[in-house]
Design an enzyme around this catalytic site. Structure first.
Site, PDB file in Angstrom:
ATOM      1  N   LYS A  22       0.841  -1.199   0.000  1.00 37.40           N
ATOM      2  CA  LYS A  22       0.000   0.000   0.000  1.00 37.40           C
ATOM      3  C   LYS A  22       0.879   1.253   0.000  1.00 37.40           C
ATOM      4  CE  LYS A  22      -2.562   2.447   3.642  1.00 37.40           C
ATOM      5  NZ  LYS A  22      -1.418   3.092   4.276  1.00 37.40           N
ATOM      6  N   ASN A  23       1.935   1.227   0.800  1.00 38.92           N
ATOM      7  CA  ASN A  23       2.755   2.429   0.931  1.00 38.92           C
ATOM      8  C   ASN A  23       3.694   2.661  -0.248  1.00 38.92           C
ATOM      9  OD1 ASN A  23       1.428   2.914   3.262  1.00 38.92           O
ATOM     10  ND2 ASN A  23       3.144   2.478   4.646  1.00 38.92           N
ATOM     11  N   CYS A 116      -5.920   8.424   8.856  1.00 36.78           N
ATOM     12  CA  CYS A 116      -6.357   7.612   9.996  1.00 36.78           C
ATOM     13  C   CYS A 116      -6.268   8.393  11.296  1.00 36.78           C
ATOM     14  CB  CYS A 116      -5.460   6.381  10.100  1.00 36.78           C
ATOM     15  SG  CYS A 116      -6.210   4.910   9.433  1.00 36.78           S
ATOM     16  N   ARG A 121      -1.250  14.670  12.579  1.00 36.26           N
ATOM     17  CA  ARG A 121      -0.377  14.342  11.449  1.00 36.26           C
ATOM     18  C   ARG A 121      -0.155  15.610  10.633  1.00 36.26           C
ATOM     19  NH1 ARG A 121      -2.002   8.637   8.847  1.00 36.26           N
ATOM     20  NH2 ARG A 121       0.150   8.684   8.160  1.00 36.26           N
ATOM     21  N   ASP A 307       3.672   0.652  11.559  1.00 31.03           N
ATOM     22  CA  ASP A 307       2.418   0.111  11.001  1.00 31.03           C
ATOM     23  C   ASP A 307       2.152  -1.337  11.437  1.00 31.03           C
ATOM     24  OD1 ASP A 307       1.914   2.489   9.805  1.00 31.03           O
ATOM     25  OD2 ASP A 307       2.365   1.848   7.761  1.00 31.03           O
ATOM     26  N   ARG A 399      -9.235   0.343   4.373  1.00 30.97           N
ATOM     27  CA  ARG A 399      -8.307   1.337   3.799  1.00 30.97           C
ATOM     28  C   ARG A 399      -6.996   0.687   3.381  1.00 30.97           C
ATOM     29  NH1 ARG A 399      -8.687   7.089   6.599  1.00 30.97           N
ATOM     30  NH2 ARG A 399      -7.373   7.457   4.810  1.00 30.97           N
TER      31      ARG A 399
HETATM   32  C1  UD1 Z   1       3.846   6.929   5.914  1.00 30.14           C
HETATM   33  C2  UD1 Z   1       3.009   5.705   5.689  1.00 30.14           C
HETATM   34  C3  UD1 Z   1       2.330   5.290   6.992  1.00 30.14           C
HETATM   35  C4  UD1 Z   1       3.398   5.068   8.068  1.00 30.14           C
HETATM   36  C5  UD1 Z   1       4.303   6.282   8.187  1.00 30.14           C
HETATM   37  C6  UD1 Z   1       5.483   6.052   9.108  1.00 30.14           C
HETATM   38  C7  UD1 Z   1       2.331   5.950   3.391  1.00 30.14           C
HETATM   39  C8  UD1 Z   1       1.212   6.142   2.434  1.00 30.14           C
HETATM   40  N1  UD1 Z   1       1.990   5.996   4.685  1.00 30.14           N
HETATM   41  O1  UD1 Z   1       2.956   7.959   6.361  1.00 30.14           O
HETATM   42  O2  UD1 Z   1       1.639   4.063   6.757  1.00 30.14           O
HETATM   43  O3  UD1 Z   1       2.775   4.848   9.308  1.00 30.14           O
HETATM   44  O4  UD1 Z   1       4.834   6.650   6.892  1.00 30.14           O
HETATM   45  O5  UD1 Z   1       6.240   4.973   8.687  1.00 30.14           O
HETATM   46  O6  UD1 Z   1       3.458   5.716   3.012  1.00 30.14           O
HETATM   47  N2  UD1 Z   1       5.275  14.520  10.697  1.00 30.14           N
HETATM   48  C9  UD1 Z   1       5.274  15.854  11.032  1.00 30.14           C
HETATM   49  N3  UD1 Z   1       5.185  16.771  10.026  1.00 30.14           N
HETATM   50  C10 UD1 Z   1       5.113  16.402   8.721  1.00 30.14           C
HETATM   51  C11 UD1 Z   1       5.115  15.021   8.379  1.00 30.14           C
HETATM   52  C12 UD1 Z   1       5.199  14.101   9.399  1.00 30.14           C
HETATM   53  O7  UD1 Z   1       5.360  16.226  12.205  1.00 30.14           O
HETATM   54  O8  UD1 Z   1       5.049  17.283   7.850  1.00 30.14           O
HETATM   55  C13 UD1 Z   1       5.381  13.508  11.769  1.00 30.14           C
HETATM   56  C14 UD1 Z   1       4.122  12.645  11.843  1.00 30.14           C
HETATM   57  O9  UD1 Z   1       3.132  13.254  12.626  1.00 30.14           O
HETATM   58  C15 UD1 Z   1       4.685  11.379  12.459  1.00 30.14           C
HETATM   59  C16 UD1 Z   1       6.076  11.289  11.854  1.00 30.14           C
HETATM   60  O10 UD1 Z   1       6.411  12.607  11.425  1.00 30.14           O
HETATM   61  O11 UD1 Z   1       4.782  11.534  13.852  1.00 30.14           O
HETATM   62  C17 UD1 Z   1       6.194  10.334  10.682  1.00 30.14           C
HETATM   63  O12 UD1 Z   1       5.267  10.640   9.682  1.00 30.14           O
HETATM   64  P1  UD1 Z   1       5.525  10.333   8.149  1.00 30.14           P
HETATM   65  O13 UD1 Z   1       6.775   9.524   8.009  1.00 30.14           O
HETATM   66  O14 UD1 Z   1       5.447  11.596   7.393  1.00 30.14           O
HETATM   67  O15 UD1 Z   1       4.279   9.446   7.801  1.00 30.14           O
HETATM   68  P2  UD1 Z   1       3.448   9.456   6.430  1.00 30.14           P
HETATM   69  O16 UD1 Z   1       4.362   9.712   5.292  1.00 30.14           O
HETATM   70  O17 UD1 Z   1       2.234  10.277   6.567  1.00 30.14           O
END
Ligand code: UD1
Length: 420
Positions: A22-23, A116, A121, A307, A399
């Protein structure tokens, strides 16, 4: 309202087909916006996040449809750089499309994305990265990105965010500049994105390491690209952890599930065995209740994946003794624990850690999934408990898992989806 009805307590035996990750698939759908041609994503799961991304492609003017198990995205008619707010609020991965739109048009507009319920986030790392690479960003109700003068330079992410790394890579694909992303996320799905973009004619290096270099290409990118993403390590891990709760033996029908992808901490534990062939995971076997798993930290790759953290917490309720699971990526990702407590499990959350004293007798319960992986954890628990459990919130599970109940039934579980 739909619920999963589970008569648990049966061991799991058989084979299961693992979907493409999915990711990987979600950022690849976003990246296909750069392609003024056709993209084929093989073995693509028909999960609801994918269906929402397909609608976003169509709103942008493109076409997205399935040909058997392959998702086809025809980007030739994409003519819009404004993401539809109603859909972006449904799915966090919509934010990845910003980088792709910047590469294609020089501009992008989005509302804050949804996702989710696993705590805050924010998207500040995405915005900061794009600003540091030269985009002008105006933030009101909508966030508008202007990169029409081209991007270039270097950015160090304050945290190795997976999505921000992918977004920055996509935004830098077209143009004259060279963009360097430091402290980049190293998740293996990022290598799929690099593989796809380079097949399209981009020049991306370092994906999967902490420094990614993107050299802009000036020509329009337009070709037919076919990509087979890596298998979904989280889906495979979910079945493996269900085997910990239920006992049994599961074979993965996927020839390329490399062993570095997951669960080695768990499956070197006494009663849990992993079958390997040429460094690929063929399956898992759990013959008796394992001992507790000690201390496991969910952290960015190559650490234990966040995850799989909820599924591990659920499986640990069936292991004899203590497991402590520390969550370092989404500290608020323990809301499912409240539901798990209804089974009589002995677990508690303290700051960003969950302490599980496993092996106690658990009771069937009626629970509600409030997020995707928390829902998977509740299913694992219900499969391991003798008697009838009910789980609401099926739409969260949908999802990320395609027909999870059919796959578990194929392994001998008694699980149905029922409309109440
Ligand atoms: C992706 C994955 C999700 C997984 C996550 C962490 C996809 C589609 N989803 O989500 O399944 O759980 O990586 O491995 O690939 N953060 C901030 N500011 C930002 C972005 C992130 O503070 O602008 C924080 C988030 O709140 C979280 C951490 O950074 O605490 C990691 O988030 P991130 O790696 O960005 O997750 P996603 O890319 O959304």
């Amino acid at each position: 309202m739909e619920k999963f009805v589970i008569n648990g307590g049966k061991s799991l035996f058989g084979e299961v087909k693992i979907q493409s990750a999915k990711n990987s698939v979600l950022p690849l759908i976003a990246a296909s916006v750069i392609n003024d041609g056709k993209t084929y994503i093989e073995n693509c799961p028909k999960i609801s996040d994918v269906l929402v991304m397909m609608k976003i492609i169509e709103k942008l003017g493109g076409k997205a449809y399935f040909e058997k198990d392959d998702l086809v995205i025809d980007g030739r008619s994409i003519d819009c750089w404004i993401l539809p707010c109603d859909l972006t609020r449904e799915i966090r991965a919509s934010i990845f499309t910003v980088g792709a739109l910047i590469s294609r048009f020089g501009y992008a507009s989005t509302c804050a994305p949804g996702g989710c319920n696993i705590g805050d986030r924010p998207i500040d790392i995405h915005i900061d990265a794009l600003k540091k690479l030269g985009a002008i960003v105006r933030e009101n109700d909508e966030i508008i990105f202007d990169a029409s003068y081209g991007l270039g330079g270097s950015v160090t992410l304050r945290f190795p965010s997976v999505g921000a790394t992918e977004n920055a890579i996509m935004s830098a694909v077209r143009g004259k500049g060279v963009c360097i992303i430091k402290n980049a996320a190293k998740e293996p799905e990022i290598l799929d994105l690099q593989r796809y973009l380079n097949a399209l004619g981009a020049n991306v290096e370092g994906g999967g390491t902490d420094t990614v270099v993107v050299r802009g290409v000036e020509k329009k990118l337009s070709c037919e690209v076919r990509i087979k993403p890596i298998p979904d390590r989280i889906e495979a891990g979910t079945f493996a952890l269900a085997a910990v709760a239920c006992g049994g033996e599961i074979r993965f029908l996927e020839e390329s599930l490399p062993k570095y992808l997951f669960l080695s901490e768990i499956f070197r534990n006494n009663a849990c065995k992993m079958y390997l062939k040429n460094d690929k995971i063929e399956g898992v076997k759990v013959t008796e209740r394992p001992k507790g798993f000690g201390r496991v930290i969910a952290e960015p790759f190559p650490g234990f994946p966040t995850d799989l953290q909820p599924q591990l917490v659920a499986a640990s309720c069936f292991a004899k003794g203590l497991t402590v699971v520390v969550e370092k990526v989404f500290p608020g990702r323990f809301s499912f624990v409240e539901q798990l407590l209804k089974t009589g499990a002995d677990l508690s959350v303290c700051d960003n850690a969950c302490i599980i004293d496993g092996g106690k007798e658990l009771n069937p319960a009626e629970t509600y999934a409030g997020d995707l992986r928390g829902g998977a954890a509740l299913i694992i628990a219900a499969l391991g408990i003798e008697g009838k459990s009910l789980i609401g919130g099926t739409r969260y599970v949908d999802r990320g898992y395609e027909k999870i109940e059919e796959k578990f039934r194929g392994l001998g579980a008694d699980i149905r989806r029922v409309e109440f």
